[in-house]
Design an enzyme around this catalytic site. Structure first.
Site, short mmCIF file in Angstrom:
data_model
loop_
_atom_site.label_atom_id
_atom_site.label_comp_id
_atom_site.label_asym_id
_atom_site.label_seq_id
_atom_site.Cartn_x
_atom_site.Cartn_y
_atom_site.Cartn_z
N ASP A 11 -8.25 -17.74 -18.04
CA ASP A 11 -9.31 -18.17 -17.12
C ASP A 11 -9.13 -19.68 -16.92
OD1 ASP A 11 -11.66 -18.21 -15.53
OD2 ASP A 11 -12.85 -18.85 -17.25
N SER A 12 -9.86 -20.20 -15.95
CA SER A 12 -9.81 -21.65 -15.74
C SER A 12 -10.58 -22.37 -16.85
CB SER A 12 -10.43 -21.99 -14.40
OG SER A 12 -11.79 -21.60 -14.39
N TYR A 43 -11.32 -24.48 -10.95
CA TYR A 43 -10.27 -24.10 -10.00
C TYR A 43 -10.89 -23.89 -8.61
CZ TYR A 43 -6.61 -22.81 -13.49
OH TYR A 43 -5.65 -22.80 -14.47
N CYS A 74 -10.51 -14.43 -14.13
CA CYS A 74 -11.01 -15.49 -13.26
C CYS A 74 -10.96 -14.94 -11.84
CB CYS A 74 -10.09 -16.70 -13.40
SG CYS A 74 -10.47 -18.06 -12.27
N ASN A 75 -12.10 -14.94 -11.19
CA ASN A 75 -12.15 -14.40 -9.82
C ASN A 75 -11.34 -15.24 -8.86
OD1 ASN A 75 -14.56 -12.19 -9.61
ND2 ASN A 75 -14.91 -13.65 -11.25
N THR A 76 -11.43 -16.57 -9.03
CA THR A 76 -10.73 -17.48 -8.14
C THR A 76 -9.23 -17.23 -8.21
OG1 THR A 76 -12.48 -19.07 -8.67
CG2 THR A 76 -10.55 -19.92 -7.53
N GLU A 153 -19.44 -24.92 -18.31
CA GLU A 153 -18.41 -25.62 -19.11
C GLU A 153 -19.04 -26.71 -19.99
OE1 GLU A 153 -14.81 -25.44 -19.29
OE2 GLU A 153 -15.06 -23.49 -18.37
N CYS A 185 -17.80 -14.67 -10.36
CA CYS A 185 -17.14 -15.73 -11.12
C CYS A 185 -17.43 -15.41 -12.58
CB CYS A 185 -17.72 -17.10 -10.74
SG CYS A 185 -17.15 -18.44 -11.81
N HIS A 187 -17.72 -17.14 -15.06
CA HIS A 187 -18.66 -18.05 -15.73
C HIS A 187 -20.11 -17.62 -15.51
CE1 HIS A 187 -15.17 -20.76 -15.91
NE2 HIS A 187 -15.87 -21.61 -16.64
N1 DGL Z 1 -14.12 -18.26 -14.04
C1 DGL Z 1 -13.62 -18.69 -12.76
C2 DGL Z 1 -13.91 -17.62 -11.72
O1 DGL Z 1 -14.16 -16.49 -12.12
C3 DGL Z 1 -14.19 -20.05 -12.53
C4 DGL Z 1 -13.64 -20.72 -11.38
C5 DGL Z 1 -13.48 -22.20 -11.44
O2 DGL Z 1 -12.77 -22.69 -12.32
O3 DGL Z 1 -13.98 -22.82 -10.50
O4 DGL Z 1 -13.85 -17.82 -10.52
#
Ligand code: DGL
Length: 274
Positions: A11-12, A43, A74-76, A153, A185, A187
């Protein structure tokens, strides 16, 4: 590929822990090798090229460590690289968007679904496409929520500022008639009580974590790749960010103390950190 090998999860940042928690619940014998790229988080405000570069570097690292499967928690990153990642690696790659869309279709009775995510995820239309692919009759309301990831975060979920910022950001979703909201997301499940408070009990919140872990479980079973070792699983958590901040959030959300080490895959590759 060994069945005793760990499942690689990236993940990010800390958001992917919501997926790890479900993998632990559904697959308690499996081992997880987790990489959270907190140094480059979020991200979601980056360009698709940057997201792809960072994600592939992290996934390459996990593959080099011998994982038997990759989970892009991570969805992004899923939105930007999933298709290419499936061609790049010989191990299977699981993303979080199709599982989330599936869960939302199963949950909605009004056929009106909301999606919240990072700017990059919402701009990619990945959830809309995944929902329409299965069910053309679903009405979709999408909303980018910049700033939510930073709250998680920094472990600021319990602050007044976080609550009022999140409530205000979700105003466009209020009164939209949705009965289901995809937390697009990884998070965001960590903000679920605040999001639910803002939208009311009539809106079901969907996290991809459970369905994603089910996809992992299905693949392992179908390919006879479940870990069968008698020894307890050994999990490894790596972060390119602050180790103690990561450990605090991980311990809270996984309900168990975890060992966290610092690792930056760019430095590890002998490349200057970006
Ligand atoms: N957990 C990432 C997601 O699911 C967070 C994205 C990010 O780092 O902006 O999109």
């Amino acid at each position: 590929m060994l069945r005793s090998a760990p499942i690689g999860v990236m993940d990010s940042g800390v958001g992917g822990l919501t997926v790890v928690s479900e993998i632990w619940r559904q697959l308690p014998r499996e081992q997880v090798l987790f990489y959270g790229d907190s140094a480059r988080c979020p991200y979601g405000d980056r360009t698709p090229e940057e997201i792809a570069t960072f994600t592939f570097r992290a996934l390459d690292y996990l593959v080099d460590r011998g994982v038997k499967m990759l989970v892009i928690a991570c969805n992004t990153a899923t939105a930007i690289v999933l298709k290419r990642a499936r061609m790049r690696y010989r191990v299977p790659v699981v993303g979080v968007i199709a599982p989330g869309a599936r869960a939302a279709i199963a949950a909605t009775t009004a056929r009106r679904v909301g999606v919240i995510g990072t700017r990059a995820t919402i701009a990619s239309n990945s959830y809309k496409n995944a929902l329409y692919e299965t069910h053309q009759g679903i009405e979709v309301r999408s909303l980018a929520c910049p700033g939510f990831v930073e709250i998680v975060e920094a472990d600021l979920m319990d602050t007044h500022h976080a609550r009022s910022f999140i409530q205000e950001s979700l105003t466009p979703m209020q009164g939209s008639g949705i009965d289901t909201l995809i937390l697009g997301c990884t998070h965001y499940p960590l903000l679920a009580p605040i999001i639910s408070g803002a939208l009311g009990k009539g809106v079901k919140l969907i996290s991809s974590a459970e369905e994603t872990a089910r996809d992992v479980s299905l693949w392992l079973t179908e390919h006879n790749m479940n870990r069968t070792d008698a020894a307890s699983p050994h999990h490894v958590f790596l972060t390119s960010g602050d180790v103690s901040a990561f450990a605090t959030i991980a311990t809270k959300w996984l309900n168990s103390a975890v060992d966290v080490s610092y690792l930056d895959v760019w430095a590890d590759a002998g490349v200057d950190a970006l």
